[in-house]
Design an enzyme around this catalytic site. Structure first.
Site, mmCIF file in Angstrom:
data_model
loop_
_atom_site.group_PDB
_atom_site.id
_atom_site.type_symbol
_atom_site.label_atom_id
_atom_site.label_comp_id
_atom_site.label_asym_id
_atom_site.label_seq_id
_atom_site.Cartn_x
_atom_site.Cartn_y
_atom_site.Cartn_z
ATOM 1 N N LYS A 51 4.013 17.577 -9.159
ATOM 2 C CA LYS A 51 4.404 18.984 -9.025
ATOM 3 C C LYS A 51 3.959 19.855 -10.202
ATOM 4 O O LYS A 51 4.609 20.834 -10.551
ATOM 5 C CB LYS A 51 5.921 19.130 -8.797
ATOM 6 C CG LYS A 51 6.517 18.227 -7.751
ATOM 7 C CD LYS A 51 5.708 18.059 -6.509
ATOM 8 C CE LYS A 51 5.598 19.281 -5.655
ATOM 9 N NZ LYS A 51 4.618 19.062 -4.551
ATOM 10 N N SER A 52 2.830 19.475 -10.767
ATOM 11 C CA SER A 52 2.343 20.196 -11.948
ATOM 12 C C SER A 52 1.031 20.927 -11.706
ATOM 13 O O SER A 52 0.408 21.390 -12.655
ATOM 14 C CB SER A 52 2.172 19.199 -13.102
ATOM 15 O OG SER A 52 3.390 18.568 -13.374
ATOM 16 N N TRP A 56 -3.825 21.984 -6.646
ATOM 17 C CA TRP A 56 -4.556 23.179 -7.115
ATOM 18 C C TRP A 56 -5.820 22.738 -7.861
ATOM 19 O O TRP A 56 -6.933 23.199 -7.593
ATOM 20 C CB TRP A 56 -3.636 23.992 -8.017
ATOM 21 C CG TRP A 56 -4.110 25.372 -8.357
ATOM 22 C CD1 TRP A 56 -5.220 25.999 -7.879
ATOM 23 C CD2 TRP A 56 -3.456 26.302 -9.230
ATOM 24 N NE1 TRP A 56 -5.300 27.260 -8.406
ATOM 25 C CE2 TRP A 56 -4.225 27.474 -9.236
ATOM 26 C CE3 TRP A 56 -2.296 26.252 -10.005
ATOM 27 C CZ2 TRP A 56 -3.878 28.591 -9.993
ATOM 28 C CZ3 TRP A 56 -1.944 27.367 -10.756
ATOM 29 C CH2 TRP A 56 -2.726 28.521 -10.754
ATOM 30 N N HIS A 108 -1.272 10.029 -10.444
ATOM 31 C CA HIS A 108 -0.046 10.406 -11.162
ATOM 32 C C HIS A 108 0.329 9.339 -12.188
ATOM 33 O O HIS A 108 1.431 9.369 -12.739
ATOM 34 C CB HIS A 108 1.128 10.541 -10.184
ATOM 35 C CG HIS A 108 1.128 11.796 -9.361
ATOM 36 N ND1 HIS A 108 0.810 13.029 -9.867
ATOM 37 C CD2 HIS A 108 1.454 12.000 -8.050
ATOM 38 C CE1 HIS A 108 0.927 13.942 -8.898
ATOM 39 N NE2 HIS A 108 1.300 13.346 -7.800
ATOM 40 N N SER A 138 10.195 22.428 -8.388
ATOM 41 C CA SER A 138 9.200 22.173 -7.344
ATOM 42 C C SER A 138 9.433 20.787 -6.722
ATOM 43 O O SER A 138 9.363 20.612 -5.507
ATOM 44 C CB SER A 138 7.807 22.282 -7.964
ATOM 45 O OG SER A 138 6.812 22.096 -6.998
ATOM 46 N N ALA A 227 -9.405 29.376 -4.851
ATOM 47 C CA ALA A 227 -8.356 28.596 -5.525
ATOM 48 C C ALA A 227 -7.095 29.443 -5.747
ATOM 49 O O ALA A 227 -6.148 28.983 -6.370
ATOM 50 C CB ALA A 227 -8.877 28.063 -6.861
ATOM 51 N N PHE A 229 -3.569 31.280 -4.822
ATOM 52 C CA PHE A 229 -2.416 30.793 -4.050
ATOM 53 C C PHE A 229 -2.524 31.216 -2.581
ATOM 54 O O PHE A 229 -2.387 30.394 -1.672
ATOM 55 C CB PHE A 229 -1.116 31.316 -4.669
ATOM 56 C CG PHE A 229 0.114 30.767 -4.010
ATOM 57 C CD1 PHE A 229 0.656 29.553 -4.410
ATOM 58 C CD2 PHE A 229 0.724 31.442 -2.966
ATOM 59 C CE1 PHE A 229 1.780 29.023 -3.785
ATOM 60 C CE2 PHE A 229 1.850 30.927 -2.332
ATOM 61 C CZ PHE A 229 2.383 29.723 -2.750
ATOM 62 N N MET A 232 -5.305 29.426 -0.639
ATOM 63 C CA MET A 232 -4.990 28.012 -0.407
ATOM 64 C C MET A 232 -3.878 27.863 0.627
ATOM 65 O O MET A 232 -3.897 26.953 1.434
ATOM 66 C CB MET A 232 -4.607 27.324 -1.718
ATOM 67 C CG MET A 232 -5.811 26.970 -2.578
ATOM 68 S SD MET A 232 -5.381 26.107 -4.103
ATOM 69 C CE MET A 232 -4.654 24.579 -3.527
ATOM 70 N N ARG A 257 4.316 26.347 -2.078
ATOM 71 C CA ARG A 257 5.676 26.867 -1.868
ATOM 72 C C ARG A 257 5.796 28.272 -2.445
ATOM 73 O O ARG A 257 5.848 29.253 -1.731
ATOM 74 C CB ARG A 257 6.682 25.891 -2.508
ATOM 75 C CG ARG A 257 8.133 26.098 -2.111
ATOM 76 C CD ARG A 257 9.017 25.133 -2.869
ATOM 77 N NE ARG A 257 8.920 25.336 -4.313
ATOM 78 C CZ ARG A 257 9.662 26.190 -5.023
ATOM 79 N NH1 ARG A 257 10.591 26.902 -4.423
ATOM 80 N NH2 ARG A 257 9.484 26.316 -6.335
ATOM 81 N N GLY A 259 4.453 28.931 -6.149
ATOM 82 C CA GLY A 259 3.351 29.058 -7.099
ATOM 83 C C GLY A 259 3.628 30.045 -8.220
ATOM 84 O O GLY A 259 2.768 30.844 -8.576
HETATM 85 P P1 A3P Z 1 5.955 25.355 -6.415
HETATM 86 O O1 A3P Z 1 6.699 24.328 -5.624
HETATM 87 O O2 A3P Z 1 6.687 25.781 -7.662
HETATM 88 O O3 A3P Z 1 5.534 26.512 -5.596
HETATM 89 P P2 A3P Z 1 1.424 19.474 -6.994
HETATM 90 O O4 A3P Z 1 0.134 19.802 -6.369
HETATM 91 O O5 A3P Z 1 1.284 18.779 -8.316
HETATM 92 O O6 A3P Z 1 2.307 18.754 -6.032
HETATM 93 O O7 A3P Z 1 2.127 20.852 -7.392
HETATM 94 C C1 A3P Z 1 2.604 21.704 -6.386
HETATM 95 C C2 A3P Z 1 2.945 23.009 -7.038
HETATM 96 O O8 A3P Z 1 1.719 23.701 -7.405
HETATM 97 C C3 A3P Z 1 3.710 23.934 -6.098
HETATM 98 O O9 A3P Z 1 4.605 24.685 -6.932
HETATM 99 C C4 A3P Z 1 2.585 24.807 -5.546
HETATM 100 O O10 A3P Z 1 3.014 26.034 -5.010
HETATM 101 C C5 A3P Z 1 1.740 24.991 -6.812
HETATM 102 N N1 A3P Z 1 0.381 25.437 -6.499
HETATM 103 C C6 A3P Z 1 -0.545 24.843 -5.730
HETATM 104 N N2 A3P Z 1 -1.648 25.598 -5.634
HETATM 105 C C7 A3P Z 1 -1.417 26.717 -6.357
HETATM 106 C C8 A3P Z 1 -2.165 27.915 -6.629
HETATM 107 N N3 A3P Z 1 -3.368 28.122 -6.112
HETATM 108 N N4 A3P Z 1 -1.596 28.849 -7.427
HETATM 109 C C9 A3P Z 1 -0.378 28.659 -7.953
HETATM 110 N N5 A3P Z 1 0.393 27.565 -7.723
HETATM 111 C C10 A3P Z 1 -0.123 26.608 -6.920
#
Ligand code: A3P
Length: 297
Positions: A51-52, A56, A108, A138, A227, A229, A232, A257, A259
């Site tokens: 979730k970092s 993305w 991971h 997240s 790329a 939010f 995507m 979710r 972002g």
């Molecule tokens: P949130 O749940 O806070 O929205 P991972 O890919 O490591 O599982 O991380 C998912 C998190 O990255 C989610 O956070 C998601 O919305 C965020 N994310 C993915 N793509 C993104 C983008 N283009 N811009 C900003 N946040 C993004």
């Protein structure tokens, strides 16, 4: 032989060498075998705590490295372009040893489990970290859609599990500390999710420079746009809507979710936040690591 201990009696998670694994997805034999995974000098490994910003950065890597992804002529899942090292059942399984170079992988895993060959400092590692309060929030929501995850009845329950590391990938503090304190042993680029939010173009430039790929302005514009939010979120491949149903339940949530930086403020109580700050200071205070906890409107 190192001990294996289930997180609890009915848990689908188990502890092994300080990391928390998912029983139904990874055996210890397989995980241990990854140490000997043969690295090529031009391999690229994207590594994150969950979730970092994993998907993305997978998308960014795919866009930088593939013109077909940039111009939309190739509809390849980023999990196929940048496949999981440890979750091979998510990818259409193939023999990674016959995959053409340059290969990219996502993982991971903590620093202790990754292939030893990465220490040759030729293959590249991109490590993305995110402020842990937002990563935790997240992760809390991600449990709704992660079929194998144990569901927490409320945030306090999840907060305690997260602090105890009783979630896939174990303790956030250990993951970050492990990678950060061993960074000099790798050819590594460390990125922060919040910097990607603040100035995506600069981070894309940093990544392409690290990879040795020169993008002209037009290509750079496309990468940054695709790329974003919103782009995507409306792209089913980028949003991972094609993941196997026995792993991800797309009806119960979305990878894309919110972002945002600072969404934790909508959920953590003052007491939870203060306790977290105290632990953060105790466990990470000796590292020169700063996080952006929120971005003013
Ligand atoms: P949130 O749940 O806070 O929205 P991972 O890919 O490591 O599982 O991380 C998912 C998190 O990255 C989610 O956070 C998601 O919305 C965020 N994310 C993915 N793509 C993104 C983008 N283009 N811009 C900003 N946040 C993004």
């Amino acid at each position: 032989m190192a001990a294996i201990s289930p997180v609890s009696r009915d848990s689908n998670l188990y502890w092994y060498k300080g990391f928390c694994f998912i029983k139904d997805m990874m055996s210890t034999e397989f995980i241990d075998s990854l140490k000997d995974f043969k690295i090529r000098d031009d391999d690229v490994f994207l590594i994150t705590y969950p979730k970092s910003g994993t998907i993305w950065t997978q998308q960014i890597l795919s866009l930088i490295c593939s013109e077909g992804h940039r111009n939309g002529t190739e509809k390849i899942d980023t999990n196929d372009r940048v496949p999981w090292l440890e979750f091979r059942t998510i990818n259409a399984y193939e023999d990674y040893n016959i995959r053409p170079s340059p290969r990219m992988f996502v993982s991971h895993l903590s620093e202790t489990f990754v292939p030893r060959g990465l220490k040759n400092k030729k293959a590249k590692v991109i490590y993305v970290m995110r402020n842990p309060k937002d990563a935790m929030k997240s992760f809390y929501h991600f449990q709704d859609m992660a079929v194998l995850a144990e569901k927490s009845p409320d945030f306090q329950h999840f907060f305690e599990k997260f602090l105890d590391g009783e979630v896939f990938a174990g303790k956030w503090f250990d993951h970050i500390r492990g990678w950060y304190t061993h960074k000099d042993e790798y050819n590594i680029l460390i990125l922060k999710y919040e910097d990607m939010i603040k100035d995506l173009r600069s981070v894309v430039k940093q990544i392409s420079t690290f990879l040795g790929i020169k993008l002209d302005d037009e290509a750079m514009d496309i990468v940054v746009k695709k790329a974003s939010f919103n782009e995507m979120k409306k792209d089913p491949l980028a949003n991972k809507e094609n993941m196997p149903e026995d792993i991800i339940d797309n009806k119960s949530g979305s990878f894309m979710r919110k972002g945002q930086v600072g969404d934790w403020k909508n959920t953590l109580t003052v007491a939870q936040s203060e306790l977290f700050d105290k632990l953060f200071q105790e466990k990470m205070g000796d590292l020169s690591l700063n996080f952006t906890w929120q971005i003013p409107e």
